[in-house]
Design a protein around this motif. Structure first.
Motif, PDB file in Angstrom:
ATOM      1  N   HIS A  46       0.931  -1.284   0.000  1.00 16.73           N
ATOM      2  CA  HIS A  46       0.102   0.056   0.029  1.00 16.73           C
ATOM      3  C   HIS A  46       1.044   1.415   0.007  1.00 16.73           C
ATOM      4  O   HIS A  46       0.516   2.134  -0.793  1.00 16.73           O
ATOM      5  CB  HIS A  46      -0.906  -0.052   1.233  1.00 16.73           C
ATOM      6  CG  HIS A  46      -2.070  -1.019   1.159  1.00 16.73           C
ATOM      7  ND1 HIS A  46      -3.394  -0.493   1.042  1.00 16.73           N
ATOM      8  CD2 HIS A  46      -2.222  -2.337   0.977  1.00 16.73           C
ATOM      9  CE1 HIS A  46      -4.381  -1.570   0.668  1.00 16.73           C
ATOM     10  NE2 HIS A  46      -3.556  -2.645   0.698  1.00 16.73           N
ATOM     11  N   TRP A  91       2.252   1.634  -3.632  1.00 16.31           N
ATOM     12  CA  TRP A  91       1.224   1.918  -4.598  1.00 16.31           C
ATOM     13  C   TRP A  91       0.656   3.191  -4.500  1.00 16.31           C
ATOM     14  O   TRP A  91       0.896   3.775  -5.529  1.00 16.31           O
ATOM     15  CB  TRP A  91      -0.041   0.917  -4.257  1.00 16.31           C
ATOM     16  CG  TRP A  91      -0.883   1.010  -5.561  1.00 16.31           C
ATOM     17  CD1 TRP A  91      -1.688   1.947  -5.959  1.00 16.31           C
ATOM     18  CD2 TRP A  91      -1.079  -0.117  -6.503  1.00 16.31           C
ATOM     19  NE1 TRP A  91      -2.371   1.609  -7.167  1.00 16.31           N
ATOM     20  CE2 TRP A  91      -1.919   0.136  -7.428  1.00 16.31           C
ATOM     21  CE3 TRP A  91      -0.711  -1.568  -6.372  1.00 16.31           C
ATOM     22  CZ2 TRP A  91      -2.489  -0.773  -8.698  1.00 16.31           C
ATOM     23  CZ3 TRP A  91      -1.087  -2.338  -7.357  1.00 16.31           C
ATOM     24  CH2 TRP A  91      -2.161  -1.911  -8.348  1.00 16.31           C
ATOM     25  N   THR A  92       0.385   3.839  -3.274  1.00 17.97           N
ATOM     26  CA  THR A  92       0.084   5.209  -2.955  1.00 17.97           C
ATOM     27  C   THR A  92       1.206   6.230  -3.206  1.00 17.97           C
ATOM     28  O   THR A  92       0.715   7.274  -3.778  1.00 17.97           O
ATOM     29  CB  THR A  92      -0.574   5.425  -1.735  1.00 17.97           C
ATOM     30  OG1 THR A  92       0.384   4.991  -0.551  1.00 17.97           O
ATOM     31  CG2 THR A  92      -1.875   4.727  -1.459  1.00 17.97           C
ATOM     32  N   THR A 108     -10.357   4.802   3.222  1.00 13.35           N
ATOM     33  CA  THR A 108      -9.348   3.931   3.909  1.00 13.35           C
ATOM     34  C   THR A 108     -10.350   3.067   5.115  1.00 13.35           C
ATOM     35  O   THR A 108     -10.785   3.674   5.650  1.00 13.35           O
ATOM     36  CB  THR A 108      -8.156   4.501   4.498  1.00 13.35           C
ATOM     37  OG1 THR A 108      -7.292   5.092   3.408  1.00 13.35           O
ATOM     38  CG2 THR A 108      -7.339   3.440   5.205  1.00 13.35           C
ATOM     39  N   ASP A 155      -7.888   0.516   0.773  1.00 10.84           N
ATOM     40  CA  ASP A 155      -7.865   1.365   0.165  1.00 10.84           C
ATOM     41  C   ASP A 155      -8.607   1.909  -1.117  1.00 10.84           C
ATOM     42  O   ASP A 155      -8.526   0.607  -2.048  1.00 10.84           O
ATOM     43  CB  ASP A 155      -6.339   2.126  -0.140  1.00 10.84           C
ATOM     44  CG  ASP A 155      -5.429   2.680   1.018  1.00 10.84           C
ATOM     45  OD1 ASP A 155      -6.266   3.092   2.045  1.00 10.84           O
ATOM     46  OD2 ASP A 155      -4.545   2.013   1.307  1.00 10.84           O
ATOM     47  N   VAL A 185      -6.083   8.654  -2.582  1.00 13.12           N
ATOM     48  CA  VAL A 185      -6.900   7.921  -1.992  1.00 13.12           C
ATOM     49  C   VAL A 185      -8.216   8.410  -1.359  1.00 13.12           C
ATOM     50  O   VAL A 185      -8.011   9.724  -0.739  1.00 13.12           O
ATOM     51  CB  VAL A 185      -5.887   7.367  -0.648  1.00 13.12           C
ATOM     52  CG1 VAL A 185      -6.947   6.554   0.282  1.00 13.12           C
ATOM     53  CG2 VAL A 185      -4.987   6.413  -1.063  1.00 13.12           C
ATOM     54  N   MET A 216      -8.935   4.055  -4.239  1.00 15.04           N
ATOM     55  CA  MET A 216      -8.327   5.326  -4.934  1.00 15.04           C
ATOM     56  C   MET A 216      -9.070   5.743  -6.356  1.00 15.04           C
ATOM     57  O   MET A 216      -9.635   4.758  -7.188  1.00 15.04           O
ATOM     58  CB  MET A 216      -6.676   4.829  -5.456  1.00 15.04           C
ATOM     59  CG  MET A 216      -5.991   4.293  -4.225  1.00 15.04           C
ATOM     60  SD  MET A 216      -4.571   3.823  -4.758  1.00 15.04           S
ATOM     61  CE  MET A 216      -3.431   5.178  -5.227  1.00 15.04           C
TER      62      MET A 216
END
Length: 450
Positions: free
Chosen positions: A414, A417-418, A428, A437, A425, A439
């Motif tokens: 995570h 990725w973020t 959550t 999450d 995002v 997105m």
């Protein structure tokens, strides 16, 4: 081209080094000078203490002199080299052999580190998962800066073959580069049958050669008799040692072996994750469905569908759903469970390389990100960003506890990725066991949105 090793013992004379030296093929070998190019770290895998010195002592010395970080991983402690010894126990022999490797390594690469997995000598083929996990732990997320050198997977010794295959899987999971070294090949193979087209030579200058020979001599339990008693004879006789006194070392650069672990898992159980019986799994799917910003989606993609339990729930919210999984057994199981849902398509594929045609207004990546190497995860982020519609959403959901055998855990998936995605995002859900999450650029998650 050699196809497989003949049965052999270390005590037989084997192929004389003079027969190898007279071969004309040496002149056509490609150089291995690029072996360390662009890398800051060398990890040498040895099935037994001394393998690393014999086959890669020169390489380790060169790497250390060039400022690379050098790590040697001993898979076993070599306790089975003298099974009939009347003077030394297997436990004491293991201690001696590890200390010999430590001393040799200090001579070759003084700042290097030695790691031990402590797996059983002679039974590495039965310890593949433990070997892969141990190597992945050593490499970690530094695979992009690491070259791994391991026994050739067709060297003819069962432990060496197993070590080479496991190292290849570890490299696949971590993005490390793999080179392989032959050791027993020189003993059992007839020179005309050698895999000459695959061999690369690393030239050693005189100083490196001398240092290597000093290090080889430090493996006293192997190069000399432990005692004068029967059963304590030297393992490495002069004819064998001659192969490793050359002014060069030999390596192979081959395609990585496949990683069949998840396929084997699905073959071994119809529901390896207990997704249909576990309340945790059932509840997690309900949370995932509740987190979707839109009530309905036109075309959705689930990455890593396993046996199809989540896909069955997603199908109630999608006009079209594509499910992709690289495990053939998982694909068959999912197709069986989703039979009759004509708007759901289950396809085999290794993500992100085998990417179904988009666009998609929903992509779900649940409990699969940590089964990708860091580089493949990064490419998956790029694929998803490029495949989502303007108001599309990504749902990312992963277990929060430790994951062994792969370099990433759910939290790290995570984080990466973020950090990499262009999508913000928007929601959550966090609890002890998993993180979810959402997105999206869409405002559909907001109260009052249509």
């Amino acid at each position: 081209m050699v196809t497989r090793a003949r049965p052999f013992t270390h005590s037989e004379r084997g192929t004389a080094e003079s027969r190898w030296r007279e071969r004309r093929e040496w002149a056509d070998l490609r150089p291995a000078d690029a072996l360390l190019s662009g890398r800051g770290r060398l990890v040498v895998v040895a099935a037994h203490p001394d393998d690393e010195t014999l086959a890669t002592g020169g390489l380790m010395s060169i790497a250390a002199r060039a400022g690379l970080e050098v790590t040697v991983v001993l898979l076993s402690d070599g306790e089975a080299s003298h099974p009939g010894s009347p003077t030394v126990s297997s436990r004491d022999l293991a201690t001696l052999r590890v200390e010999e490797s430590r001393a040799a390594l200090a001579r070759l690469a003084p700042s290097a580190t030695l790691e031990r997995l402590g797996l059983p000598d002679g039974r590495l083929a039965a310890c593949t998962a433990e070997t892969v996990t141990g190597l992945v732990d050593v490499i970690g997320e530094r695979g992009g800066d690491t070259v791994v050198v391991a026994p050739w997977r067709h060297d003819g010794h069962a432990d060496h073959d197993a070590a080479g295959r496991a190292a290849g899987v570890a490299c696949r999971r971590t993005d490390a580069v793999l080179w392989e070294y032959p050791l027993w090949l020189w003993h059992w193979c007839q020179p005309e049958r050698a895999p000459w087209a695959d061999l690369h030579a690393l030239t050693l200058d005189a100083d490196v050669q001398a240092t290597k020979q000093e290090a080889v001599a430090l493996h006293r339990t192997q190069v000399a008799p432990v005692s004068d008693e029967p059963g304590d004879e030297a393992v490495l006789h002069e004819d064998m040692l001659a192969h490793f006194a050359r002014p060069f070392e030999v390596f192979l650069r081959l395609d990585l072996p496949t990683d069949d672990s998840l396929d084997e898992l699905h073959d071994s159980s119809s529901d390896p994750w207990q997704v249909r019986t576990s309340w945790y799994e059932q509840r997690k799917r309900a949370v995932t469905l509740a987190a979707l910003p839109h009530e309905r989606y036109g075309r959705a993609l689930e990455v890593g569908g396993s046996v199809g339990a989540l896909a069955e729930d997603l199908a109630t919210r999608c006009n079209r759903l594509v499910v992709v999984d690289e495990s053939g057994a998982a694909v068959e199981a999912a197709r069986s469970s989703l039979r009759g849902l004509d708007h759901v398509e289950v396809v085999p594929g290794s993500v992100p390389e085998d990417w179904p045609d988009g666009p998609f207004d929903l992509v779900v990546v649940s409990e699969v990100g940590y089964f990708l190497s860091p580089a493949r995860l990064g490419r998956l982020v790029t694929r998803v960003d490029a495949s989502l519609t303007d108001d599309g959403a990504l749902v990312l959901c992963h277990w929060r506890h430790p994951v062994r055998g792969w370099p990433l855990d759910g939290l790290r998936v995570h984080e990466l990725w973020t950090r990499s995605s262009a999508l913000p995002v928007v929601a959550t859900h966090l609890e002890r066991d998993f993180r979810l999450d959402v997105m999206s650029r869409s405002s559909a998650h907001r109260a009052g949105s249509p």
